[in-house]
Design a protein around this motif. Structure first.
Motif, mmCIF file in Angstrom:
data_model
loop_
_atom_site.group_PDB
_atom_site.id
_atom_site.type_symbol
_atom_site.label_atom_id
_atom_site.label_comp_id
_atom_site.label_asym_id
_atom_site.label_seq_id
_atom_site.Cartn_x
_atom_site.Cartn_y
_atom_site.Cartn_z
ATOM 1 N N LEU A 160 -20.125 -4.872 -27.225
ATOM 2 C CA LEU A 160 -19.652 -4.437 -25.911
ATOM 3 C C LEU A 160 -18.155 -4.204 -25.915
ATOM 4 O O LEU A 160 -17.667 -3.164 -25.438
ATOM 5 C CB LEU A 160 -20.029 -5.487 -24.862
ATOM 6 N N VAL A 161 -17.408 -5.143 -26.463
ATOM 7 C CA VAL A 161 -15.945 -5.034 -26.475
ATOM 8 C C VAL A 161 -15.492 -3.888 -27.370
ATOM 9 O O VAL A 161 -14.564 -3.144 -27.033
ATOM 10 C CB VAL A 161 -15.333 -6.375 -26.928
ATOM 11 N N PHE A 162 -16.149 -3.724 -28.521
ATOM 12 C CA PHE A 162 -15.762 -2.643 -29.439
ATOM 13 C C PHE A 162 -15.945 -1.276 -28.785
ATOM 14 O O PHE A 162 -15.092 -0.393 -28.926
ATOM 15 C CB PHE A 162 -16.588 -2.733 -30.719
ATOM 16 N N ILE A 163 -17.048 -1.095 -28.069
ATOM 17 C CA ILE A 163 -17.283 0.181 -27.388
ATOM 18 C C ILE A 163 -16.199 0.446 -26.347
ATOM 19 O O ILE A 163 -15.675 1.557 -26.230
ATOM 20 C CB ILE A 163 -18.681 0.187 -26.748
ATOM 21 N N LEU A 164 -15.845 -0.587 -25.580
ATOM 22 C CA LEU A 164 -14.784 -0.434 -24.579
ATOM 23 C C LEU A 164 -13.449 -0.122 -25.240
ATOM 24 O O LEU A 164 -12.671 0.699 -24.732
ATOM 25 C CB LEU A 164 -14.677 -1.708 -23.738
ATOM 26 N N CYS A 165 -13.172 -0.772 -26.367
ATOM 27 C CA CYS A 165 -11.893 -0.542 -27.059
ATOM 28 C C CYS A 165 -11.806 0.864 -27.643
ATOM 29 O O CYS A 165 -10.743 1.488 -27.624
ATOM 30 C CB CYS A 165 -11.713 -1.572 -28.167
ATOM 31 N N MET A 166 -12.915 1.360 -28.162
ATOM 32 C CA MET A 166 -12.913 2.695 -28.747
ATOM 33 C C MET A 166 -12.647 3.769 -27.697
ATOM 34 O O MET A 166 -12.099 4.829 -28.016
ATOM 35 C CB MET A 166 -14.258 2.966 -29.431
ATOM 36 N N ASN A 167 -13.019 3.493 -26.466
ATOM 37 C CA ASN A 167 -12.893 4.503 -25.416
ATOM 38 C C ASN A 167 -11.760 4.201 -24.441
ATOM 39 O O ASN A 167 -11.736 4.757 -23.342
ATOM 40 C CB ASN A 167 -14.219 4.605 -24.650
ATOM 41 N N THR A 168 -10.833 3.343 -24.816
ATOM 42 C CA THR A 168 -9.744 2.988 -23.912
ATOM 43 C C THR A 168 -8.823 4.181 -23.671
ATOM 44 O O THR A 168 -8.578 4.993 -24.566
ATOM 45 C CB THR A 168 -8.938 1.808 -24.479
ATOM 46 N N TYR A 169 -8.341 4.267 -22.447
ATOM 47 C CA TYR A 169 -7.449 5.379 -22.095
ATOM 48 C C TYR A 169 -6.147 4.887 -21.461
ATOM 49 O O TYR A 169 -5.061 5.190 -21.952
ATOM 50 C CB TYR A 169 -8.146 6.342 -21.132
ATOM 51 N N ALA A 170 -6.246 4.130 -20.381
ATOM 52 C CA ALA A 170 -5.049 3.742 -19.629
ATOM 53 C C ALA A 170 -4.100 2.923 -20.484
ATOM 54 O O ALA A 170 -2.879 3.172 -20.487
ATOM 55 C CB ALA A 170 -5.458 2.959 -18.375
ATOM 56 N N SER A 171 -4.608 1.951 -21.217
ATOM 57 C CA SER A 171 -3.740 1.111 -22.044
ATOM 58 C C SER A 171 -3.060 1.925 -23.136
ATOM 59 O O SER A 171 -1.877 1.718 -23.434
ATOM 60 C CB SER A 171 -4.546 -0.039 -22.669
ATOM 61 N N ALA A 172 -3.807 2.864 -23.746
ATOM 62 C CA ALA A 172 -3.230 3.682 -24.811
ATOM 63 C C ALA A 172 -2.122 4.583 -24.291
ATOM 64 O O ALA A 172 -1.079 4.736 -24.929
ATOM 65 C CB ALA A 172 -4.330 4.512 -25.477
#
Length: 276
Positions: A207-219
């Protein structure tokens, strides 16, 4: 039963599968500076994305940040999840609410908060200057560390809650028996708790890996314009470059890599759990 499932299935097809099929078709078109999109059936966009060193680096950065953030969230979340799962007092519900509380705040707001903390004139640099520990501001913002920090702050509640739900099902008697047989606390964790908690580790990590791969605002907010990840790259192609075919191809490459690594990780953890 089928009549009850049918409306939900149709809704999923309408809201999820149909847009994905449309995006897949768009990714096979060609881009024209004058016409923007020319109907075609070509893999040119995928080949360009996979062969371009720039996008190879963007994908590698995304993978590195996602894996690092997932491992850090797991390392930070496991102790908190164990404490939450073993809590017996009336404060357990309040502690659970506190874990959930960050999810009530949007990612953009949280990223803005980290910018206020990590900026050159932010709270951390101001405090260090006030204590006389530094004379010039530390570069805490617009780097990999700030992006990972922001991402972990977002995904940590998901990891904690997923792990806690599994650890709660582990009998206390198993740990007590190991302790009575002379096992030290770390041995109890390594030989009893961790093997039995592997399903939660797998679910939380996926779950966390999927969220991290698709992060936008933090990046975007914490990494700055020079820090590139796949989700902002997809956005740039759709919105700034108006290159929908190439943006769609990047989106499906991101999806394919995420699914592939998720399946591999789940399979490896599943085999380890069955062996344990």
């Amino acid at each position: 039963m089928a009549a009850l499932v049918l409306p939900a299935g149709l809704l999923v097809l309408l809201l999820l599968v149909a847009p994905m099929l449309l995006l897949a078709r768009i990714s096979l078109n060609q881009f024209s500076p004058t016409e923007l999109m020319v109907e075609a059936t070509t893999a040119e966009n995928y080949l360009r994305a996979l062969q371009d060193p720039y996008y190879q680096q963007v994908l590698a950065t995304t993978l590195g940040v996602a894996l690092g953030s997932t491992l850090l969230a797991l390392a930070l979340g496991f102790p908190a999840a164990y404490w939450l799962a073993r809590m017996q007092s009336r404060w357990k519900s309040i502690a659970t609410i506190l874990v959930l509380f960050p999810l009530l705040v949007g990612n953009v707001v949280r990223a803005a908060g980290w910018m206020a903390l990590l900026g050159n004139e932010g709270a951390i640099n101001a405090a260090l200057k006030g204590l006389g520990l530094i004379t010039t501001s530390l570069p805490l913002l617009y780097n990999t560390g700030s992006v990972v920090t922001g991402i972990v702050a977002v995904v940590l509640p998901y990891m904690i809650l997923t792990l806690a739900s599994v650890i709660e099902s582990i009998p206390r008697q198993a740990e007590e028996a190991a302790s009575n047989l002379g096992a030290r606390p770390f041995t109890v964790f390594r030989r009893v708790v961790l093997p039995l908690a592997l399903p939660g580790v797998a679910a939380g990590s996926v779950l966390v890996f999927i969220l991290c791969m698709n992060t936008y605002a933090s990046a975007v907010l914490l990494g700055g314009p020079q820090f590139k990840m796949m989700a902002p790259a997809v956005y740039d192609q759709f919105v700034r470059g108006n290159n929908w075919p190439f943006g769609a191809a990047l989106a499906f490459i991101l999806l394919a890599v995420t699914l592939l690594l998720t399946i591999i990780g789940s399979t490896l953890l599943g085999r380890k759990y069955r062996t344990a």
